[in-house]
Design a protein around this motif. Sequence first.
Motif, PDB file in Angstrom:
ATOM      1  N   TYR A 160       0.843  -1.197   0.000  1.00 62.19           N
ATOM      2  CA  TYR A 160       0.000   0.000   0.000  1.00 62.19           C
ATOM      3  C   TYR A 160       0.879   1.248   0.000  1.00 62.19           C
ATOM      4  CZ  TYR A 160      -4.659  -1.995   0.949  1.00 62.19           C
ATOM      5  OH  TYR A 160      -5.865  -2.649   0.859  1.00 62.19           O
ATOM      6  N   HIS A 161       0.457   2.273  -0.745  1.00 61.52           N
ATOM      7  CA  HIS A 161       1.189   3.531  -0.791  1.00 61.52           C
ATOM      8  C   HIS A 161       0.950   4.328   0.489  1.00 61.52           C
ATOM      9  CE1 HIS A 161       2.391   2.849  -4.858  1.00 61.52           C
ATOM     10  NE2 HIS A 161       1.147   2.799  -5.301  1.00 61.52           N
ATOM     11  N   ILE A 162       1.988   5.016   0.954  1.00 59.30           N
ATOM     12  CA  ILE A 162       1.882   5.896   2.119  1.00 59.30           C
ATOM     13  C   ILE A 162       1.818   7.337   1.633  1.00 59.30           C
ATOM     14  CG2 ILE A 162       2.946   6.651   4.264  1.00 59.30           C
ATOM     15  CD1 ILE A 162       2.070   3.758   4.350  1.00 59.30           C
ATOM     16  N   GLU A 163       0.738   8.027   1.997  1.00 59.95           N
ATOM     17  CA  GLU A 163       0.545   9.416   1.617  1.00 59.95           C
ATOM     18  C   GLU A 163       0.765  10.290   2.849  1.00 59.95           C
ATOM     19  OE1 GLU A 163       0.037  10.333  -1.444  1.00 59.95           O
ATOM     20  OE2 GLU A 163      -0.307   8.320  -2.282  1.00 59.95           O
ATOM     21  N   ALA A 164       1.858  11.067   2.828  1.00 57.08           N
ATOM     22  CA  ALA A 164       2.095  12.034   3.897  1.00 57.08           C
ATOM     23  C   ALA A 164       1.184  13.245   3.674  1.00 57.08           C
ATOM     24  CB  ALA A 164       3.559  12.458   3.905  1.00 57.08           C
ATOM     25  N   ARG A 165       1.259  14.224   4.575  1.00 53.63           N
ATOM     26  CA  ARG A 165       0.392  15.391   4.473  1.00 53.63           C
ATOM     27  C   ARG A 165       0.590  16.135   3.152  1.00 53.63           C
ATOM     28  NH1 ARG A 165       1.557  20.132   8.547  1.00 53.63           N
ATOM     29  NH2 ARG A 165       1.484  18.382  10.023  1.00 53.63           N
ATOM     30  N   SER A 168       3.433  11.835  -1.538  1.00 54.34           N
ATOM     31  CA  SER A 168       3.662  10.408  -1.323  1.00 54.34           C
ATOM     32  C   SER A 168       5.057  10.222  -0.738  1.00 54.34           C
ATOM     33  CB  SER A 168       3.552   9.647  -2.645  1.00 54.34           C
ATOM     34  OG  SER A 168       2.249   9.747  -3.175  1.00 54.34           O
ATOM     35  N   ILE A 169       5.208   9.170   0.109  1.00 51.72           N
ATOM     36  CA  ILE A 169       6.500   9.010   0.785  1.00 51.72           C
ATOM     37  C   ILE A 169       7.068   7.605   0.660  1.00 51.72           C
ATOM     38  CG2 ILE A 169       5.537   8.379   3.038  1.00 51.72           C
ATOM     39  CD1 ILE A 169       8.536  10.744   2.337  1.00 51.72           C
ATOM     40  N   GLY A 170       6.258   6.618   0.309  1.00 51.68           N
ATOM     41  CA  GLY A 170       6.777   5.261   0.234  1.00 51.68           C
ATOM     42  C   GLY A 170       5.650   4.245   0.169  1.00 51.68           C
ATOM     43  N   HIS A 171       5.980   3.006   0.463  1.00 56.84           N
ATOM     44  CA  HIS A 171       4.964   1.957   0.487  1.00 56.84           C
ATOM     45  C   HIS A 171       5.214   1.020   1.662  1.00 56.84           C
ATOM     46  CE1 HIS A 171       8.209  -0.003  -1.871  1.00 56.84           C
ATOM     47  NE2 HIS A 171       7.815  -1.090  -1.226  1.00 56.84           N
ATOM     48  N   VAL A 172       4.154   0.354   2.096  1.00 58.18           N
ATOM     49  CA  VAL A 172       4.240  -0.576   3.226  1.00 58.18           C
ATOM     50  C   VAL A 172       5.085  -1.774   2.824  1.00 58.18           C
ATOM     51  CG1 VAL A 172       2.958  -2.082   4.785  1.00 58.18           C
ATOM     52  CG2 VAL A 172       1.985   0.127   4.112  1.00 58.18           C
ATOM     53  N   SER A 173       6.121  -2.028   3.619  1.00 56.20           N
ATOM     54  CA  SER A 173       6.977  -3.181   3.336  1.00 56.20           C
ATOM     55  C   SER A 173       6.878  -4.253   4.427  1.00 56.20           C
ATOM     56  CB  SER A 173       8.438  -2.739   3.186  1.00 56.20           C
ATOM     57  OG  SER A 173       8.900  -2.083   4.357  1.00 56.20           O
ATOM     58  N   GLY A 174       6.205  -3.935   5.532  1.00 60.08           N
ATOM     59  CA  GLY A 174       6.085  -4.917   6.599  1.00 60.08           C
ATOM     60  C   GLY A 174       5.338  -4.356   7.793  1.00 60.08           C
ATOM     61  N   PHE A 175       5.256  -5.175   8.846  1.00 56.89           N
ATOM     62  CA  PHE A 175       4.489  -4.837  10.043  1.00 56.89           C
ATOM     63  C   PHE A 175       5.279  -5.249  11.284  1.00 56.89           C
ATOM     64  CE2 PHE A 175       1.845  -6.054   6.519  1.00 56.89           C
ATOM     65  CZ  PHE A 175       0.884  -5.049   6.449  1.00 56.89           C
ATOM     66  N   ILE A 176       5.252  -4.402  12.303  1.00 56.33           N
ATOM     67  CA  ILE A 176       5.872  -4.719  13.589  1.00 56.33           C
ATOM     68  C   ILE A 176       4.758  -4.867  14.617  1.00 56.33           C
ATOM     69  CG2 ILE A 176       7.482  -3.974  15.378  1.00 56.33           C
ATOM     70  CD1 ILE A 176       8.883  -4.443  12.748  1.00 56.33           C
ATOM     71  N   ASP A 221      -0.878  12.310   8.826  1.00 55.74           N
ATOM     72  CA  ASP A 221      -0.756  13.770   8.902  1.00 55.74           C
ATOM     73  C   ASP A 221       0.704  14.209   9.029  1.00 55.74           C
ATOM     74  OD1 ASP A 221      -2.008  16.369   9.000  1.00 55.74           O
ATOM     75  OD2 ASP A 221      -1.462  16.459  11.124  1.00 55.74           O
ATOM     76  N   LEU A 222       1.620  13.267   9.169  1.00 60.48           N
ATOM     77  CA  LEU A 222       3.039  13.627   9.207  1.00 60.48           C
ATOM     78  C   LEU A 222       3.470  14.175   7.850  1.00 60.48           C
ATOM     79  CD1 LEU A 222       4.556  10.531  11.075  1.00 60.48           C
ATOM     80  CD2 LEU A 222       3.880  12.733  12.063  1.00 60.48           C
ATOM     81  N   THR A 223       4.429  15.073   7.864  1.00 61.08           N
ATOM     82  CA  THR A 223       4.932  15.608   6.599  1.00 61.08           C
ATOM     83  C   THR A 223       6.003  14.694   6.032  1.00 61.08           C
ATOM     84  OG1 THR A 223       6.708  16.911   7.606  1.00 61.08           O
ATOM     85  CG2 THR A 223       4.538  17.963   7.407  1.00 61.08           C
ATOM     86  N   ARG A 224       6.220  14.834   4.728  1.00 59.23           N
ATOM     87  CA  ARG A 224       7.261  14.056   4.067  1.00 59.23           C
ATOM     88  C   ARG A 224       8.627  14.362   4.673  1.00 59.23           C
ATOM     89  NH1 ARG A 224       7.903  13.031  -2.359  1.00 59.23           N
ATOM     90  NH2 ARG A 224      10.029  12.240  -2.359  1.00 59.23           N
ATOM     91  N   GLU A 225       8.882  15.631   4.969  1.00 62.31           N
ATOM     92  CA  GLU A 225      10.180  16.025   5.516  1.00 62.31           C
ATOM     93  C   GLU A 225      10.396  15.413   6.891  1.00 62.31           C
ATOM     94  OE1 GLU A 225      13.870  17.880   4.973  1.00 62.31           O
ATOM     95  OE2 GLU A 225      12.202  17.495   3.593  1.00 62.31           O
ATOM     96  N   ALA A 226       9.344  15.390   7.704  1.00 66.09           N
ATOM     97  CA  ALA A 226       9.466  14.806   9.047  1.00 66.09           C
ATOM     98  C   ALA A 226       9.776  13.318   8.953  1.00 66.09           C
ATOM     99  CB  ALA A 226       8.183  15.033   9.838  1.00 66.09           C
TER     100      ALA A 226
END
Length: 265
Positions: A160-165, A168-176, A221-226
């Motif tokens: 799944y794609h990760i959308e920051a505020r 786009s910032i990346g994709h889900v690669s796993g779960f902890i 809601d986190l920013t890409r830079e954060a």
Amino acid sequence: MLRSVESLKGSAVAARDGILGSVDEVYFDDEAWGVRYLVVDTGGWLNGHRVLISPYSVKHTDPGASTVSVDLTREQVKNSPGIDTQQPVSRQHELDYLRYYGYPQYWGGRDSWGMGGFPVLGPMQIGPGIQPESREPDELEADAPWEDVHLRSSDAVTGYHIEARDASIGHVSGFIFDDKAWVIRYLTVDTRNWWPGGRTVLLATEWVDSVDWFGSSIVTDLTREAIKKCPDYDDLVPLSRTYETALHTFHSRDGYWTKGDRASR
């Protein structure tokens, strides 16, 4: 202990009287991120059918030995309600399953496991329950409206794609997940396709604002830079509370372990 779902995959599942099969994936719920079932491939036993094993039955997991020990017998599992893991699993399916084993339902309570923070059975809840009424799989599917489905596959959500505020910032690669509370605490996010020299970072599930299950995207809601500047995560090093504290402090967020749910402690 925090560990990856990936570390569970392929683990042997040992009943009281023999091996049931191996972990193929996990199902988690889309409300509390609780790991509700291990999906177990029975291999040659049971003609390769996949069965669900609840954390209520897990006695312990042994990462070193790659074994999950459960307080069940092969006969109990063999006679458990049939569930087609290729179809959405509805709450009605779950109720039949929970009633068969005598487990309480986990939804509707104040904590991640109903009225408790851990999948621990009380003295009045131990032992097999009432056999579910016999119903054909098609009949079960017919009365399973979309809003009655809350389980998600770890395999399906990977990618799944990760959308920051702000981008786009990346994709889900796993779960902890926490192997005591059986709750997913973090998504691992691969950012390498989104910026040169990117790396894997952690996104706490508490920082997820919404999920588009149809569009395969997760919004925070986190920013890409954060996210880019957050503390380095090394998946070869066990995840410590020191690192978790540093990560939460960086994002100015309270730790889940400081909150009221007893599974947070």
